[in-house]
Write a protein that holds these residues in place. Structure first.
Motif, PDB file in Angstrom:
ATOM      1  N   GLY A 110      24.869  95.084  36.280  1.00  0.00           N
ATOM      2  CA  GLY A 110      25.273  96.134  37.196  1.00  0.00           C
ATOM      3  C   GLY A 110      26.099  95.638  38.357  1.00  0.00           C
ATOM      4  N   LEU A 111      26.295  96.542  39.325  1.00  0.00           N
ATOM      5  CA  LEU A 111      27.181  96.274  40.450  1.00  0.00           C
ATOM      6  C   LEU A 111      26.740  95.090  41.312  1.00  0.00           C
ATOM      7  CD1 LEU A 111      29.686  97.136  42.012  1.00  0.00           C
ATOM      8  CD2 LEU A 111      28.239  98.716  43.306  1.00  0.00           C
ATOM      9  N   PRO A 112      25.449  94.951  41.673  1.00  0.00           N
ATOM     10  CA  PRO A 112      25.077  93.779  42.492  1.00  0.00           C
ATOM     11  C   PRO A 112      25.452  92.461  41.840  1.00  0.00           C
ATOM     12  CG  PRO A 112      23.317  95.390  42.515  1.00  0.00           C
ATOM     13  CD  PRO A 112      24.305  95.872  41.504  1.00  0.00           C
ATOM     14  N   PHE A 113      25.241  92.364  40.531  1.00  0.00           N
ATOM     15  CA  PHE A 113      25.606  91.122  39.848  1.00  0.00           C
ATOM     16  C   PHE A 113      27.108  90.862  39.961  1.00  0.00           C
ATOM     17  CE2 PHE A 113      27.473  89.411  35.935  1.00  0.00           C
ATOM     18  CZ  PHE A 113      27.005  88.105  36.012  1.00  0.00           C
ATOM     19  N   LEU A 114      27.922  91.883  39.747  1.00  0.00           N
ATOM     20  CA  LEU A 114      29.377  91.710  39.831  1.00  0.00           C
ATOM     21  C   LEU A 114      29.808  91.290  41.235  1.00  0.00           C
ATOM     22  CD1 LEU A 114      30.811  94.684  37.729  1.00  0.00           C
ATOM     23  CD2 LEU A 114      30.847  92.260  37.163  1.00  0.00           C
ATOM     24  N   VAL A 115      29.185  91.892  42.254  1.00  0.00           N
ATOM     25  CA  VAL A 115      29.547  91.553  43.633  1.00  0.00           C
ATOM     26  C   VAL A 115      29.166  90.113  43.943  1.00  0.00           C
ATOM     27  CG1 VAL A 115      29.067  92.071  46.063  1.00  0.00           C
ATOM     28  CG2 VAL A 115      29.400  93.941  44.422  1.00  0.00           C
ATOM     29  N   PHE A 116      27.947  89.710  43.563  1.00  0.00           N
ATOM     30  CA  PHE A 116      27.516  88.340  43.812  1.00  0.00           C
ATOM     31  C   PHE A 116      28.381  87.342  43.029  1.00  0.00           C
ATOM     32  CE2 PHE A 116      23.142  90.135  44.809  1.00  0.00           C
ATOM     33  CZ  PHE A 116      23.289  89.939  46.159  1.00  0.00           C
ATOM     34  N   TYR A 117      28.649  87.666  41.781  1.00  0.00           N
ATOM     35  CA  TYR A 117      29.413  86.741  40.944  1.00  0.00           C
ATOM     36  C   TYR A 117      30.833  86.567  41.471  1.00  0.00           C
ATOM     37  CZ  TYR A 117      31.859  84.835  36.919  1.00  0.00           C
ATOM     38  OH  TYR A 117      32.634  84.061  36.094  1.00  0.00           O
ATOM     39  N   SER A 118      31.478  87.683  41.833  1.00  0.00           N
ATOM     40  CA  SER A 118      32.858  87.577  42.335  1.00  0.00           C
ATOM     41  C   SER A 118      32.895  86.813  43.653  1.00  0.00           C
ATOM     42  CB  SER A 118      33.465  88.975  42.512  1.00  0.00           C
ATOM     43  OG  SER A 118      32.737  89.718  43.486  1.00  0.00           O
ATOM     44  N   GLY A 119      31.895  87.047  44.528  1.00  0.00           N
ATOM     45  CA  GLY A 119      31.865  86.323  45.795  1.00  0.00           C
ATOM     46  C   GLY A 119      31.657  84.838  45.606  1.00  0.00           C
ATOM     47  N   LEU A 120      30.690  84.464  44.765  1.00  0.00           N
ATOM     48  CA  LEU A 120      30.432  83.041  44.519  1.00  0.00           C
ATOM     49  C   LEU A 120      31.580  82.385  43.773  1.00  0.00           C
ATOM     50  CD1 LEU A 120      26.675  83.289  43.454  1.00  0.00           C
ATOM     51  CD2 LEU A 120      27.563  82.374  45.600  1.00  0.00           C
ATOM     52  N   ASN A 121      32.211  83.116  42.884  1.00  0.00           N
ATOM     53  CA  ASN A 121      33.301  82.558  42.089  1.00  0.00           C
ATOM     54  C   ASN A 121      34.543  82.290  42.930  1.00  0.00           C
ATOM     55  OD1 ASN A 121      33.852  81.686  39.404  1.00  0.00           O
ATOM     56  ND2 ASN A 121      35.230  83.416  39.134  1.00  0.00           N
ATOM     57  N   ASN A 122      34.649  82.981  44.074  1.00  0.00           N
ATOM     58  CA  ASN A 122      35.810  82.784  44.952  1.00  0.00           C
ATOM     59  C   ASN A 122      35.610  81.668  45.963  1.00  0.00           C
ATOM     60  OD1 ASN A 122      37.464  84.780  43.835  1.00  0.00           O
ATOM     61  ND2 ASN A 122      36.482  86.393  45.037  1.00  0.00           N
ATOM     62  N   ILE A 123      34.421  81.084  45.992  1.00  0.00           N
ATOM     63  CA  ILE A 123      34.191  79.942  46.886  1.00  0.00           C
ATOM     64  C   ILE A 123      34.863  78.716  46.274  1.00  0.00           C
ATOM     65  CG2 ILE A 123      32.450  78.428  47.910  1.00  0.00           C
ATOM     66  CD1 ILE A 123      30.503  80.757  47.848  1.00  0.00           C
ATOM     67  N   PRO A 124      35.704  78.016  47.015  1.00  0.00           N
ATOM     68  CA  PRO A 124      36.377  76.832  46.457  1.00  0.00           C
ATOM     69  C   PRO A 124      35.372  75.804  45.950  1.00  0.00           C
ATOM     70  CG  PRO A 124      37.366  77.470  48.549  1.00  0.00           C
ATOM     71  CD  PRO A 124      36.144  78.305  48.399  1.00  0.00           C
ATOM     72  N   ARG A 125      35.665  75.230  44.791  1.00  0.00           N
ATOM     73  CA  ARG A 125      34.759  74.232  44.206  1.00  0.00           C
ATOM     74  C   ARG A 125      34.580  73.021  45.111  1.00  0.00           C
ATOM     75  NH1 ARG A 125      32.171  77.414  41.178  1.00  0.00           N
ATOM     76  NH2 ARG A 125      33.141  78.840  42.640  1.00  0.00           N
ATOM     77  N   GLU A 126      35.603  72.753  45.947  1.00  0.00           N
ATOM     78  CA  GLU A 126      35.503  71.591  46.830  1.00  0.00           C
ATOM     79  C   GLU A 126      34.325  71.716  47.782  1.00  0.00           C
ATOM     80  OE1 GLU A 126      38.157  73.384  46.345  1.00  0.00           O
ATOM     81  OE2 GLU A 126      39.606  72.043  45.337  1.00  0.00           O
ATOM     82  N   ILE A 127      33.989  72.962  48.173  1.00  0.00           N
ATOM     83  CA  ILE A 127      32.856  73.168  49.078  1.00  0.00           C
ATOM     84  C   ILE A 127      31.553  72.801  48.379  1.00  0.00           C
ATOM     85  CG2 ILE A 127      31.557  74.928  50.337  1.00  0.00           C
ATOM     86  CD1 ILE A 127      34.148  76.302  50.985  1.00  0.00           C
ATOM     87  N   PHE A 128      31.434  73.191  47.108  1.00  0.00           N
ATOM     88  CA  PHE A 128      30.241  72.826  46.348  1.00  0.00           C
ATOM     89  C   PHE A 128      30.132  71.302  46.194  1.00  0.00           C
ATOM     90  CE2 PHE A 128      30.513  77.126  43.971  1.00  0.00           C
ATOM     91  CZ  PHE A 128      29.916  77.758  45.055  1.00  0.00           C
ATOM     92  N   GLU A 129      31.275  70.668  45.944  1.00  0.00           N
ATOM     93  CA  GLU A 129      31.258  69.212  45.790  1.00  0.00           C
ATOM     94  C   GLU A 129      30.878  68.525  47.102  1.00  0.00           C
ATOM     95  OE1 GLU A 129      35.141  68.341  44.410  1.00  0.00           O
ATOM     96  OE2 GLU A 129      34.867  69.309  42.443  1.00  0.00           O
ATOM     97  N   ALA A 130      31.371  69.057  48.223  1.00  0.00           N
ATOM     98  CA  ALA A 130      31.031  68.480  49.529  1.00  0.00           C
ATOM     99  C   ALA A 130      29.543  68.661  49.820  1.00  0.00           C
ATOM    100  CB  ALA A 130      31.876  69.137  50.620  1.00  0.00           C
ATOM    101  N   ALA A 131      29.000  69.814  49.432  1.00  0.00           N
ATOM    102  CA  ALA A 131      27.569  70.055  49.644  1.00  0.00           C
ATOM    103  C   ALA A 131      26.738  69.082  48.828  1.00  0.00           C
ATOM    104  CB  ALA A 131      27.226  71.500  49.273  1.00  0.00           C
ATOM    105  N   ALA A 132      27.190  68.810  47.606  1.00  0.00           N
ATOM    106  CA  ALA A 132      26.468  67.855  46.753  1.00  0.00           C
ATOM    107  C   ALA A 132      26.534  66.451  47.354  1.00  0.00           C
ATOM    108  CB  ALA A 132      27.056  67.871  45.346  1.00  0.00           C
ATOM    109  N   LEU A 133      27.683  66.057  47.891  1.00  0.00           N
ATOM    110  CA  LEU A 133      27.813  64.739  48.507  1.00  0.00           C
ATOM    111  C   LEU A 133      26.934  64.608  49.746  1.00  0.00           C
ATOM    112  CD1 LEU A 133      31.662  64.142  48.200  1.00  0.00           C
ATOM    113  CD2 LEU A 133      29.836  63.031  46.886  1.00  0.00           C
ATOM    114  N   ASP A 134      26.714  65.753  50.433  1.00  0.00           N
ATOM    115  CA  ASP A 134      25.839  65.728  51.617  1.00  0.00           C
ATOM    116  C   ASP A 134      24.366  65.753  51.247  1.00  0.00           C
ATOM    117  OD1 ASP A 134      27.967  65.647  53.322  1.00  0.00           O
ATOM    118  OD2 ASP A 134      28.036  67.816  53.668  1.00  0.00           O
ATOM    119  N   GLY A 135      24.073  65.789  49.953  1.00  0.00           N
ATOM    120  CA  GLY A 135      22.681  65.728  49.512  1.00  0.00           C
ATOM    121  C   GLY A 135      21.984  67.059  49.424  1.00  0.00           C
ATOM    122  N   LEU A 136      22.723  68.167  49.478  1.00  0.00           N
ATOM    123  CA  LEU A 136      22.112  69.480  49.358  1.00  0.00           C
ATOM    124  C   LEU A 136      21.784  69.782  47.900  1.00  0.00           C
ATOM    125  CD1 LEU A 136      24.158  71.800  51.760  1.00  0.00           C
ATOM    126  CD2 LEU A 136      21.825  70.969  52.064  1.00  0.00           C
ATOM    127  N   GLY A 137      20.541  70.154  47.640  1.00  0.00           N
ATOM    128  CA  GLY A 137      20.170  70.604  46.307  1.00  0.00           C
ATOM    129  C   GLY A 137      20.613  72.037  46.103  1.00  0.00           C
TER     130      GLY A 137
END
Length: 300
Positions: A172-199
């Motif tokens: 449904g709509l909540p899933f689409l909204v969450f997915y589109s929002g998370l999918n638009n976050i640059p992958r570099e941010i996720f990689e930086a979070a992983a390097l900082d030790g965030l699970g």
């Protein structure tokens, strides 16, 4: 010269006039009509008697009306809690490295949106049937006959049974909204979070949710409006019963109009429901606009 310039400025707006007329006729006129007729003992097709604020005074003493808002509060909180499921589904989906598998899983999750709501409600009604329903049959098969009950026919279980319609609440709509929002976050941010030790959980609270705050506000607005308009599933499965256990403002308004033929009172109820919905929506919209303005000012 001035007249010619004014005509040129007005010309692009002309195609919008039919749309404005349709919206005014089918959206604004019924709302204004409700406010007008709420001051009358309204009898459509015949004479109406002016009663002033009597319908609103009756509303203040209507125990069922106020009980319906209690049910609405439970529905609203439950709807917010169920955001957990589409959020987790979106989080898991963006971790798939294969775009093909992402597309396939996303399609499977949003296909249920194409199913008519009445079909979903009727299927769940079959699940809840006290004699041949799936739930009671399963309980009997595993030796738990003592837990069998009339799921939508008991005041103790009717409301929660309605809330569970649509479980696991992923598609449904909540899933689409969450997915589109998370999918638009640059992958570099996720990689930086992983390097900082965030699970994964740390990233969810410190990175993902703050970066999709705008989508969360949009969803909150939609949940508020959708909650005040809730009534379809309850109408199909319980008609507000048993003993008003599942009554909501929309159902009570409809029953006053079409069952009790108390049209003026129903107009007063609908006017109040419209005003409350508009007020909550305006608060959310103004808060979002204020935060957006502060963010723009900070960037300047």
């Amino acid at each position: 010269m001035t007249t010619h310039r004014a005509r040129r400025q007005l010309l692009p707006w002309l195609p919008l006039l039919p749309l404005v007329a349709v919206v005014g006729l089918f959206a604004y006129y019924p709302a204004l009509s409700a406010f007008f007729h709420s001051a009358f003992e309204w009898n459509p097709g015949s004479g109406s008697t002016f009663v002033g604020a009597d319908n609103y005074r009756q509303m203040l003493q209507d125990a069922v009306w106020w009980h319906s808002f209690r049910n609405l509060g439970v529905i609203f909180v439950f709807n917010l809690v169920t955001w957990i499921f589409p959020l987790l589904a979106a989080e898991l989906l963006i971790t798939l490295k294969s775009r093909r598998w992402q597309f396939a899983m996303r399609t499977l999750l949003i296909v249920p949106m194409a199913f008519p709501g009445v079909v979903t409600a009727l299927i769940w009604g079959f699940f809840y049937d006290p004699n041949t329903g799936v739930f009671n049959q399963v309980l009997a098969a595993i030796g738990l006959e003592s837990l069998q009950q009339n799921w939508t026919g008991s005041p103790n279980s009717a409301l929660i049974s309605l809330l569970l319609v649509g479980f696991p609440f992923i598609g449904g709509l909540p899933f689409l909204v969450f997915y589109s929002g998370l999918n638009n976050i640059p992958r570099e941010i996720f990689e930086a979070a992983a390097l900082d030790g965030l699970g994964r959980w740390g990233r969810l609270w410190r990175v993902d949710l703050p970066l999709i705050a705008g989508q969360l506000r949009v969803l909150l607005f939609l949940v508020v409006v959708g909650t005040f308009q809730y009534g379809f599933v309850a109408y199909v499965l319980t008609q507000g019963g048993p003993d008003n256990a599942t009554v909501v403002p929309l159902l009570w308004t409809i029953s006053q109009a079409f069952t009790a033929a108390n049209w003026g009172y129903a107009a007063a109820l609908s006017a109040v429901l419209f005003t409350v919905t508009l007020a909550f929506s305006a608060v959310i919209a103004l808060h979002r606009r204020r935060e957006t303005g502060m963010a723009d000012g900070g960037r300047m």
